[in-house]
Design a protein around this motif. Structure first.
Motif, PDB file in Angstrom:
ATOM      1  N   LEU A 356       0.829  -1.211   0.000  1.00  0.00           N
ATOM      2  CA  LEU A 356       0.000   0.000   0.000  1.00  0.00           C
ATOM      3  C   LEU A 356       0.862   1.259   0.000  1.00  0.00           C
ATOM      4  CD1 LEU A 356      -2.741  -1.132   2.548  1.00  0.00           C
ATOM      5  CD2 LEU A 356      -2.889  -1.097   0.055  1.00  0.00           C
ATOM      6  N   ASP A 357       1.928   1.278   0.785  1.00  0.00           N
ATOM      7  CA  ASP A 357       2.822   2.447   0.800  1.00  0.00           C
ATOM      8  C   ASP A 357       3.466   2.658  -0.559  1.00  0.00           C
ATOM      9  OD1 ASP A 357       2.244   2.935   3.421  1.00  0.00           O
ATOM     10  OD2 ASP A 357       4.081   2.034   4.227  1.00  0.00           O
ATOM     11  N   ASN A 358       3.891   1.537  -1.176  1.00  0.00           N
ATOM     12  CA  ASN A 358       4.526   1.649  -2.482  1.00  0.00           C
ATOM     13  C   ASN A 358       3.542   2.203  -3.518  1.00  0.00           C
ATOM     14  OD1 ASN A 358       7.091   0.883  -3.966  1.00  0.00           O
ATOM     15  ND2 ASN A 358       5.565  -0.177  -5.225  1.00  0.00           N
ATOM     16  N   ALA A 359       2.274   1.738  -3.450  1.00  0.00           N
ATOM     17  CA  ALA A 359       1.265   2.237  -4.387  1.00  0.00           C
ATOM     18  C   ALA A 359       0.944   3.697  -4.116  1.00  0.00           C
ATOM     19  CB  ALA A 359       0.012   1.376  -4.282  1.00  0.00           C
ATOM     20  N   ALA A 360       0.903   4.079  -2.825  1.00  0.00           N
ATOM     21  CA  ALA A 360       0.554   5.458  -2.472  1.00  0.00           C
ATOM     22  C   ALA A 360       1.592   6.464  -2.978  1.00  0.00           C
ATOM     23  CB  ALA A 360       0.391   5.578  -0.959  1.00  0.00           C
ATOM     24  N   LYS A 361       2.837   6.054  -3.132  1.00  0.00           N
ATOM     25  CA  LYS A 361       3.881   6.969  -3.610  1.00  0.00           C
ATOM     26  C   LYS A 361       3.614   7.452  -5.034  1.00  0.00           C
ATOM     27  CE  LYS A 361       7.678   4.884  -0.981  1.00  0.00           C
ATOM     28  NZ  LYS A 361       8.980   4.172  -1.103  1.00  0.00           N
ATOM     29  N   PHE A 362       2.992   6.571  -5.832  1.00  0.00           N
ATOM     30  CA  PHE A 362       2.887   6.857  -7.260  1.00  0.00           C
ATOM     31  C   PHE A 362       1.454   7.112  -7.726  1.00  0.00           C
ATOM     32  CE2 PHE A 362       6.517   4.050  -6.550  1.00  0.00           C
ATOM     33  CZ  PHE A 362       7.541   4.796  -7.103  1.00  0.00           C
ATOM     34  N   SER A 363       0.460   6.772  -6.901  1.00  0.00           N
ATOM     35  CA  SER A 363      -0.922   6.887  -7.354  1.00  0.00           C
ATOM     36  C   SER A 363      -1.490   8.252  -7.001  1.00  0.00           C
ATOM     37  CB  SER A 363      -1.781   5.788  -6.709  1.00  0.00           C
ATOM     38  OG  SER A 363      -3.119   5.875  -7.179  1.00  0.00           O
ATOM     39  N   PRO A 364      -1.939   9.024  -7.984  1.00  0.00           N
ATOM     40  CA  PRO A 364      -2.544  10.314  -7.673  1.00  0.00           C
ATOM     41  C   PRO A 364      -3.961  10.184  -7.121  1.00  0.00           C
ATOM     42  CG  PRO A 364      -2.603   9.912 -10.034  1.00  0.00           C
ATOM     43  CD  PRO A 364      -1.830   8.785  -9.429  1.00  0.00           C
ATOM     44  N   GLY A 365      -4.577   9.030  -7.333  1.00  0.00           N
ATOM     45  CA  GLY A 365      -5.935   8.820  -6.846  1.00  0.00           C
ATOM     46  C   GLY A 365      -5.999   7.682  -5.847  1.00  0.00           C
ATOM     47  N   ALA A 366      -7.177   7.087  -5.759  1.00  0.00           N
ATOM     48  CA  ALA A 366      -7.397   6.027  -4.781  1.00  0.00           C
ATOM     49  C   ALA A 366      -6.696   4.729  -5.204  1.00  0.00           C
ATOM     50  CB  ALA A 366      -8.897   5.774  -4.616  1.00  0.00           C
ATOM     51  N   ILE A 367      -6.284   3.978  -4.192  1.00  0.00           N
ATOM     52  CA  ILE A 367      -5.695   2.650  -4.404  1.00  0.00           C
ATOM     53  C   ILE A 367      -6.828   1.629  -4.306  1.00  0.00           C
ATOM     54  CG2 ILE A 367      -4.008   0.974  -3.599  1.00  0.00           C
ATOM     55  CD1 ILE A 367      -2.583   3.350  -2.205  1.00  0.00           C
ATOM     56  N   GLU A 368      -6.920   0.737  -5.275  1.00  0.00           N
ATOM     57  CA  GLU A 368      -7.980  -0.272  -5.290  1.00  0.00           C
ATOM     58  C   GLU A 368      -7.432  -1.587  -4.736  1.00  0.00           C
ATOM     59  OE1 GLU A 368      -9.289  -0.539  -9.302  1.00  0.00           O
ATOM     60  OE2 GLU A 368      -9.724   1.617  -9.475  1.00  0.00           O
ATOM     61  N   VAL A 369      -8.083  -2.064  -3.664  1.00  0.00           N
ATOM     62  CA  VAL A 369      -7.654  -3.297  -3.001  1.00  0.00           C
ATOM     63  C   VAL A 369      -8.801  -4.293  -3.043  1.00  0.00           C
ATOM     64  CG1 VAL A 369      -6.821  -4.344  -0.875  1.00  0.00           C
ATOM     65  CG2 VAL A 369      -6.083  -2.031  -1.498  1.00  0.00           C
ATOM     66  N   THR A 370      -8.528  -5.502  -3.550  1.00  0.00           N
ATOM     67  CA  THR A 370      -9.548  -6.545  -3.659  1.00  0.00           C
ATOM     68  C   THR A 370      -8.977  -7.854  -3.128  1.00  0.00           C
ATOM     69  OG1 THR A 370     -10.441  -5.490  -5.640  1.00  0.00           O
ATOM     70  CG2 THR A 370     -11.109  -7.761  -5.222  1.00  0.00           C
ATOM     71  N   LEU A 371      -9.758  -8.554  -2.319  1.00  0.00           N
ATOM     72  CA  LEU A 371      -9.389  -9.888  -1.823  1.00  0.00           C
ATOM     73  C   LEU A 371     -10.517 -10.839  -2.179  1.00  0.00           C
ATOM     74  CD1 LEU A 371      -7.586 -11.859  -0.265  1.00  0.00           C
ATOM     75  CD2 LEU A 371      -8.711 -11.104   1.847  1.00  0.00           C
ATOM     76  N   ALA A 372     -10.246 -11.806  -3.034  1.00  0.00           N
ATOM     77  CA  ALA A 372     -11.258 -12.772  -3.461  1.00  0.00           C
ATOM     78  C   ALA A 372     -10.585 -14.109  -3.729  1.00  0.00           C
ATOM     79  CB  ALA A 372     -11.980 -12.277  -4.716  1.00  0.00           C
ATOM     80  N   ASN A 373     -11.110 -15.182  -3.128  1.00  0.00           N
ATOM     81  CA  ASN A 373     -10.590 -16.543  -3.334  1.00  0.00           C
ATOM     82  C   ASN A 373      -9.098 -16.652  -3.037  1.00  0.00           C
ATOM     83  OD1 ASN A 373     -13.133 -17.553  -4.185  1.00  0.00           O
ATOM     84  ND2 ASN A 373     -12.759 -16.741  -6.241  1.00  0.00           N
ATOM     85  N   GLY A 374      -8.642 -15.951  -2.009  1.00  0.00           N
ATOM     86  CA  GLY A 374      -7.256 -16.050  -1.595  1.00  0.00           C
ATOM     87  C   GLY A 374      -6.305 -15.227  -2.407  1.00  0.00           C
ATOM     88  N   THR A 375      -6.804 -14.402  -3.331  1.00  0.00           N
ATOM     89  CA  THR A 375      -5.946 -13.557  -4.161  1.00  0.00           C
ATOM     90  C   THR A 375      -6.174 -12.092  -3.789  1.00  0.00           C
ATOM     91  OG1 THR A 375      -5.978 -15.134  -5.982  1.00  0.00           O
ATOM     92  CG2 THR A 375      -5.342 -12.874  -6.500  1.00  0.00           C
TER      93      THR A 375
END
Length: 452
Positions: A356-375
């Motif tokens: 999440l920190d790594n994504a927040a450095k480069f994403s100007p908008g929201a970070i999308e997080v999904t957990l489904a079937n262990g992925t």
């Protein structure tokens, strides 16, 4: 008492085992031969089984016997030796050479019964004697010479003892040869271990021959040295990389602190704005050092992590990581389905936080997080990563040229890869369609809590 070497113990064991086998075989052979010869002699002096002395033969014997025994002559064919003895002292009736009469023979003549025993001729020659009562106060004695048989048995015994001696010597030689052959791979293994202990050369390997237990041991040893060599190389690389990464913030800190000290020592105070910028820089360098040291500790602990893994709710771990990222100002949109796995909760949470920190450095908008079937999928909407840099993103201390001006140690994604690997999962990073980066993290488990 000094303990024998493995080779001498193995030699002794083989020698004793073979010698015991030889002794049993030779003893059984002697017993069989002895019994066969004695049975043959017994058949010569005893009447056939189930038949007593024939009365007509006895009458014929009495009519032809002599009151004087024949002279002893052992050079010709062995004579048939029989005689009638009387309990009342009547003269013995002989048909050939005399058989020495004993008190037991006279007792059989007087009281009845029979006896098979060893006796002698008057000259002391050994005989096998059968004495049986054949009428009131009389008994017949049949004898056969056995001194030749006894001499043959003595020679046979001496021969067998000699064979046993040769066999024991051969067993000792065979045991020594076997122990050398069997322990040769062990000696090679011992030599390799001693060589490694003296030189610390973990590239040493042992040739593997066959597929027996020694070959398996050699294979395991080679695997162990390969793993140790790899661990040592990774440790050296980690130390070298850490030293390289620590050098820059330490140099900057020393330069800034030297500047502050020089200004104080020389009485030339810095301008308030310049001094504030200097102190802010020092604080930032300390923060960078703290982050770098923390990441190094996490990596070093992960390589030797022996903490027990427990069954955990991975969706709760992800939710906790999202809340920590939001406290740091990240905007996260999450959709989490239940998923239970086995692992270390702290390591997995740290891995998700790093993503999440790594994504927040480069994403100007929201970070999308999904957990489904262990992925677990983490998607940002940043500029993405050049294709030629994707194979290096999980390497330690590697940073994209475009990310080097940003804070970070280059260890975040390496910690993610290590934590996921320890938990038995997999992680990959790729550019998302339409821009940005998508990280996919997969862990084994199930959507329901185990009954354990």
């Amino acid at each position: 008492m000094k303990r024998r070497s493995l080779r001498s113990r193995l030699t002794l064991l083989v020698t004793v085992a073979v010698a015991l086998a030889i002794a049993i075989c030779l003893g059984a052979s002697f017993f069989i031969v002895n019994k066969a010869l004695n049975d043959e002699v017994n058949r010569r002096v005893m009447p056939p089984p189930g038949r007593s002395q024939d009365p007509y033969e006895l009458e014929d014997f009495l009519s032809n016997c002599k009151r004087r025994p024949a002279p002893i002559n052992w050079h010709g064919p062995a004579p048939e030796m029989s005689q009638i003895i009387y309990a009342d002292g009547q003269p013995t009736c002989y048909n050939a050479t005399a058989i020495t009469i004993t008190a037991n023979d006279l007792a059989i003549a007087a009281k009845g019964g029979s006896s098979l025993h060893n006796g002698t001729a008057p000259d002391g020659t050994a005989l096998r004697v059968y004495t049986a009562n054949v009428g009131p106060g009389m008994a017949i004695m049949n004898g056969a010479r056995i001194d030749g048989m006894q001499g043959a048995l003595r020679k046979l015994a001496l021969l067998l003892v000699g064979v046993a001696g040769v066999g024991v010597f051969g067993a000792a030689w065979a045991g020594r040869a076997i122990s050398r052959t069997v322990l040769r791979p062990v000696e090679r293994l011992t030599g390799a271990v001693e060589h490694i202990a003296q030189t610390e050369d973990l590239d040493t390997t042992i040739p593997v021959e066959g597929d027996d237990e020694i070959a398996r041991l050699s294979t395991s040893f080679n695997s162990m040295t390969t793993a140790l060599a790899g661990s040592r190389d990774r440790q050296r690389q980690l130390v070298a990389d850490a030293g390289h990464e620590l050098r820059t913030p330490l140099t900057t800190l020393r330069t800034n602190i030297d500047l502050l000290l020089r200004s104080e020592q020389q009485g030339r105070a810095l301008e308030p704005g310049a001094k504030e910028r200097l102190l802010v820089n020092v604080k930032a360098q300390f923060a960078e050092l703290s982050t770098l040291v923390g990441d190094l500790l996490q990596l070093s602990r992960g390589e030797t992590d022996h903490e027990p893994h427990i069954e955990l709710a991975f969706h709760d771990v992800v939710q906790s990581a999202i809340e920590r990222a939001r406290l740091r100002g990240a905007e996260v949109e999450a959709s989490l389905d239940p998923w239970f796995t086995v692992g270390n909760p702290a390591s997995l949470e740290r891995a998700v936080v790093n993503l999440l920190d790594n994504a927040a450095k480069f994403s100007p908008g929201a970070i999308e997080v999904t957990l489904a079937n262990g992925t677990l999928t983490v998607r940002d909407h940043g500029p993405g990563i050049p294709e030629d840099e994707l194979p290096h993103v999980f390497e330690r201390f590697w940073r994209s040229p475009s990310a080097r001006p940003l804070p970070g140690s280059g260890l975040g994604l390496a910690i993610v890869a290590q934590a996921v690997e320890v938990a038995g999962g997999a992680v990959r990073l790729e550019n998302a369609p339409g821009g940005g980066v998508v990280v996919t993290l997969t862990l084994p488990g199930s959507a329901v809590l185990s009954s354990r």
